[in-house]
Design an enzyme around this catalytic site. Structure first.
Site, PDB file in Angstrom:
ATOM      1  N   SER A  29      -9.682  -5.786   7.337  1.00  0.00           N
ATOM      2  CA  SER A  29     -11.109  -5.945   7.645  1.00  0.00           C
ATOM      3  C   SER A  29     -11.761  -4.572   7.700  1.00  0.00           C
ATOM      4  CB  SER A  29     -11.271  -6.708   8.961  1.00  0.00           C
ATOM      5  OG  SER A  29     -12.601  -7.093   9.137  1.00  0.00           O
ATOM      6  N   ASN A  30     -12.919  -4.469   8.315  1.00  0.00           N
ATOM      7  CA  ASN A  30     -13.592  -3.172   8.417  1.00  0.00           C
ATOM      8  C   ASN A  30     -14.347  -3.090   9.738  1.00  0.00           C
ATOM      9  OD1 ASN A  30     -16.363  -4.263   8.008  1.00  0.00           O
ATOM     10  ND2 ASN A  30     -15.479  -4.852   6.041  1.00  0.00           N
ATOM     11  N   ARG A  31     -15.021  -1.981   9.961  1.00  0.00           N
ATOM     12  CA  ARG A  31     -15.588  -1.702  11.284  1.00  0.00           C
ATOM     13  C   ARG A  31     -16.967  -2.323  11.523  1.00  0.00           C
ATOM     14  NH1 ARG A  31     -16.109   4.287  11.582  1.00  0.00           N
ATOM     15  NH2 ARG A  31     -17.084   3.781  13.576  1.00  0.00           N
TER      16      ARG A  31
END
Ligand code: CTP
Length: 422
Positions: free
Chosen positions: A211-213
């Site tokens: 995923s990402n931030r």
């Protein structure tokens, strides 16, 4: 002591009074509205006239009760057309249902169907059990999604003698709601805005994912601001820690593929699409059905990744008249990279974020961005709260909607402006 200065001189309001025991409180509300300089036209339902005589309101306002045969021709069309807002107070369960369903069998309900272009405020009053009934709540939700402002009743002693949530809010609450809608404007009324937000998650195995931030804050802020400005909004959200916004439909998705389906499935409905989500660009080619065991991967784990579909590009290729807004997350050459994306994805507007900065962007409540539009216009938005930036992005969308030729991006030679955070 001198009289206070009327806050809303020159404004016009239709006040709809329904048949509730709280109807008598509408007289006090009318007095408060008039005191603030507002010209009020009162509309009463047949059952409201059983609680309060029209004459009581006529001292301060014109009163209409009849779809046919009143003094004014076609009052259901004329009254909302002349008004800066329509208030229904008290609003009964029956009236909320009729408006949600689009029924129009009397003056009040017909008038409400013609009030869609301006702010519509309902102040319900009823017994607590009625207010809590799923049917009533369903209608309330539907009306909110269409942009109406619903002022939840207060808790207290009800006409039934029981304590519950069902009391009409005070006139000051209604006046504050009026102030809010008039200050913000209602410029997105009639628009249907599809917003994506948050990250996506791509499964590695049943417990791990890529995923990402992204926190989703920017997309949520846009969705909520658009709703407040009168638009109908659907928010397609990846997994975030944020509370579901009130008064709009939120569709929860997990993967890029889910997001693609959710966005394409609602594309025909939308007039504007804002792709604020941080979609994962890659996903594991195969996601393990069982948890990967450390012992078995002791030599290190190789993940074989494949690209996900570009949701924004897919939307762009299938869109017809929708105005399309993308985001660009860049760590270098912000404007050049964003301009390339604007053109490659055939967007009307792109919001370029420098994600290398630590004081704005991911997870932060603040953002700084450069807006590039299809006609070459550039607007620098200096560091500001994401809620304020959401308003600036919606302002830019409104500007583009009033410009000719909605789709073709053009040369990067246009105007440049700079806006400071407020
Ligand atoms: N986007 C998308 N689907 C993807 C990747 C990105 O819809 N699989 C959208 C984002 O929501 C954003 C825009 O494309 O509105 C740009 O995203 P960004 O990550 O900046 O760019 P990419 O197109 O992914 O290109 P790159 O990662 O090479 O910069």
């Amino acid at each position: 002591m001198g009289e206070s200065v009327p806050r809303f001189r020159g404004k016009r309001v239709v006040l709809g009074v329904c048949g509730s025991i709280a109807a008598y409180k509408a007289v006090e509300l009318l007095r408060s509205l008039v005191k603030e300089g507002i010209a009020v036209s009162v509309v009463m339902t047949e059952s409201a006239t059983r609680f309060v005589r029209p004459l009581t309101f006529e001292v301060l306002s014109a009163v209409s009760t009849d779809l046919f045969g009143g003094r004014q021709e076609m009052p259901h069309l004329a009254l909302p057309g002349q008004a800066d807002a329509v208030i229904v107070a008290p609003a009964t369960a029956n009236q909320l249902a009729k408006c949600a369903l689009g029924l129009a069998d009397d003056l009040m309900s017909a008038l409400l169907l013609n009030a869609a272009h301006g702010p519509l405020i309902f102040a319900p009053a009823m017994d607590g059990d009625m207010w809590g009934h799923p049917a009533v709540q369903g209608h309330v939700d539907q009306l909110r999604r269409r942009g109406a402002v619903i002022l939840d009743p207060e808790e207290g002693l009800l006409a039934s003698g029981r304590i519950g949530r069902g009391r009409l809010v005070e006139p000051s609450v209604i006046l504050n709601a009026l102030e809010t809608v008039w200050q913000r404007g209602w410029d997105l009324s009639g628009q249907r805005i599809l917003v994506s937000a948050g990250p996506t998650r791509e499964a590695v195995d049943p417990v791990r994912y890529l995923s990402n931030r992204s926190s989703g804050k920017m997309g949520y802020a846009i969705a909520e601001a658009a709703r407040r400005r009168g638009a109908e909004v659907v928010l397609v959200s990846g997994p975030t820690a944020l509370a579901r916004p009130e008064g709009l439909e939120t569709v929860g998705v997990v993967t890029a593929e889910d997001m693609l389906k959710a966005m394409l499935g609602r594309l025909d409905w939308a007039t504007v699409v804002v792709m604020a989500a941080a979609v994962a660009d890659f996903r594991p080619r195969r996601s393990a059905s069982q948890k990967l065991k450390k012992a078995q991967e002791s030599g290190g784990l190789q993940l074989d990744l494949e690209p996900t579909e570009d949701v924004l590009l897919a939307v762009s290729q299938r869109r017809t008249t929708q105005l399309l807004v993308g985001f660009a997350a860049e760590t270098e050459q912000l404007v050049a990279q964003a301009r390339e994306k604007l053109s490659r994805k055939n967007l009307d507007l792109i919001v370029a974020n420098d994600v290398a900065r630590s004081d704005v962007g991911f997870d932060s409540d603040h953002n700084a961005a450069v807006l590039l539009d299809r006609s070459g216009g550039i607007t620098e938005l200096e560091r500001m709260p994401k809620t304020t930036m959401a308003e600036r992005i919606l302002d830019a969308i409104r500007r583009l909607q009033t410009m000719p030729t909605p789709t073709a991006p053009s040369r990067p030679s246009g105007s440049r402006s700079r806006e400071r955070g407020r």
